[in-house]
Design an enzyme around this catalytic site. Sequence first.
Site, PDB file in Angstrom:
ATOM      1  N   ASP A   1       0.829  -1.158   0.035  1.00 26.33           N
ATOM      2  CA  ASP A   1      -0.033   0.073  -0.137  1.00 26.33           C
ATOM      3  C   ASP A   1       0.671   1.288   0.070  1.00 26.33           C
ATOM      4  OD1 ASP A   1      -2.532  -1.382   0.201  1.00 26.33           O
ATOM      5  OD2 ASP A   1      -2.682  -1.341   2.119  1.00 26.33           O
TER       6      ASP A   1
ATOM      7  N   ARG B   1       0.689   4.506  17.356  1.00 22.28           N
ATOM      8  CA  ARG B   1       0.233   5.508  16.219  1.00 22.28           C
ATOM      9  C   ARG B   1       0.366   6.928  16.817  1.00 22.28           C
ATOM     10  NH1 ARG B   1       0.800   2.216  12.590  1.00 22.28           N
ATOM     11  NH2 ARG B   1      -0.722   0.694  11.950  1.00 22.28           N
TER      12      ARG B   1
ATOM     13  N   ASP C   1      -6.681   3.221  12.957  1.00 21.97           N
ATOM     14  CA  ASP C   1      -5.483   4.096  12.789  1.00 21.97           C
ATOM     15  C   ASP C   1      -5.463   5.266  12.116  1.00 21.97           C
ATOM     16  OD1 ASP C   1      -4.372   1.907  14.090  1.00 21.97           O
ATOM     17  OD2 ASP C   1      -4.167   0.495  12.323  1.00 21.97           O
TER      18      ASP C   1
ATOM     19  N   SER D   1      -3.355  -8.861   7.346  1.00 22.08           N
ATOM     20  CA  SER D   1      -2.841  -7.729   7.492  1.00 22.08           C
ATOM     21  C   SER D   1      -2.351  -7.567   8.924  1.00 22.08           C
ATOM     22  CB  SER D   1      -4.157  -6.480   7.504  1.00 22.08           C
ATOM     23  OG  SER D   1      -3.720  -5.489   8.108  1.00 22.08           O
TER      24      SER D   1
HETATM   25  N1  ARG Z   1      -7.726  -3.469  15.992  1.00 21.22           N
HETATM   26  C1  ARG Z   1      -6.227  -3.022  16.443  1.00 21.22           C
HETATM   27  C2  ARG Z   1      -6.214  -1.581  16.581  1.00 21.22           C
HETATM   28  O1  ARG Z   1      -7.195  -0.848  16.173  1.00 21.22           O
HETATM   29  C3  ARG Z   1      -5.287  -3.396  15.353  1.00 21.22           C
HETATM   30  C4  ARG Z   1      -5.311  -2.665  14.086  1.00 21.22           C
HETATM   31  C5  ARG Z   1      -4.070  -3.105  13.171  1.00 21.22           C
HETATM   32  N2  ARG Z   1      -3.791  -2.462  12.031  1.00 21.22           N
HETATM   33  C6  ARG Z   1      -3.483  -2.967  10.973  1.00 21.22           C
HETATM   34  N3  ARG Z   1      -3.120  -1.990   9.905  1.00 21.22           N
HETATM   35  N4  ARG Z   1      -3.496  -4.289  10.759  1.00 21.22           N
HETATM   36  O2  ARG Z   1      -5.562  -1.042  17.244  1.00 21.22           O
END
Ligand code: ARG
Length: 401
Positions: free
Chosen positions: A15, A95, A124, A174
């Site tokens: 991506d 993040r 995110d 992912s």
């Molecule tokens: N659900 C988790 C969160 O919101 C993990 C997110 C994972 N992100 C990813 N790009 N795979 O913190």
Amino acid sequence: MASMKVVLAYSGGLDTSVAIKWIREKYDADVITLTMDLGQNEDLGAAKEKSLMLGSLKHFTADVRDEFVRDYVAPSIKANGLYEGKYPLATALGRPLIAKKLVEVAEDEGAQAVAHGCTGKGNDQVRLDVTVRALNPGLKIIAPVREWGLSRDQEMRYAAEKGVPVSAKKNAFSIDQNLWGRSIESGVLEDASFEPPAEAFEWVTPAEEAPDKATYVTVGFEGGVPSSLGGSELKLPQIISELNAVAGRNGVGVVDHIEDRLVGIKSREVYECPAATVILEAHRELEKMVLNRHQLNFKRMVDTVWSDMVYTGLWVDPLKTDLDAFIDSTQKKVDGTVRVKLYKGGLRVVGRSSPNSLYDANLATYSSSSTFNQQHAEGFIEFWGLPSRVASRRAQRVTVR
Ligand code: ARG
């Protein structure tokens, strides 16, 4: 001359690689890439090469492991940070740091925008956007994957056209990982009734294959933060790495749950977080030795609000800072050691001790030497139960009539 400069948070994956091309084309911009090391154990040299090969103007690599652990993970340990009682917030903690570094590099480089590879369906994007805008409201935020509206197939075609290398092995999941945990999403996991297949896991050994003998670990805490392992003083990043290995080997640290994302979606999320699982359990247990019941009851609420705020991207909010001040005050006495038994996917605290312990064996013991005066119990119960008795009497009169 390009019309603007954009700093892109670059993972080296498909991506954000496609995003380098897309931002240059769509925004007529120069792209500066930034790859951060949060302990995810990926090849950062390869990311740099790939970025420059794809036409970025410059590439930066930032080793932020110590900062991540000191300023994000340690506060989360003090706060018993768990979202919905289960998820140790690994991705969520990373993040705001990524956002902070993006802003720093954008300011240093005189860029007008920052960019990231988040979709429009997750948490995110919220965490990054909220933090970037709080730190520097003048920066534009570009989120190619949220903006471009390409299906996976269209994206692959675009990649092929633009010479973006697509790895032969199709990614089944992912993944986002850092020292505090590995988040696994999508693919077959989207069927919430389906047990995650072995291929989903990298950090945790299946319980069936874990050693047949229990492993004990002793975690020492100072001020609410781990400071030693098995009696040896170590830096926190080291303690976390070692616990990831030893707990993972014992099958400990898989979380599989239905999670409520901020954008309203219920999502099936799977995590590997061996060190977090051990440390958070040990920390909660040690707190029970040194905080009294009023502190514990109140802190449980504060911890929940803290975790919700971190999950929902409000790291920079003043209320979070206020909660940190309360939490820090409670942690001053959280010193001591906790012994944890790991065995075939399970963990249990089997011993704890603290120089600041409120546990008084003299009060607790059933032997006759106890200093607890049992004669007072009767009077205590008289008044403790008074509200219940009054209500009960009233209810009986009403129903009898
Ligand atoms: N659900 C988790 C969160 O919101 C993990 C997110 C994972 N992100 C990813 N790009 N795979 O913190």
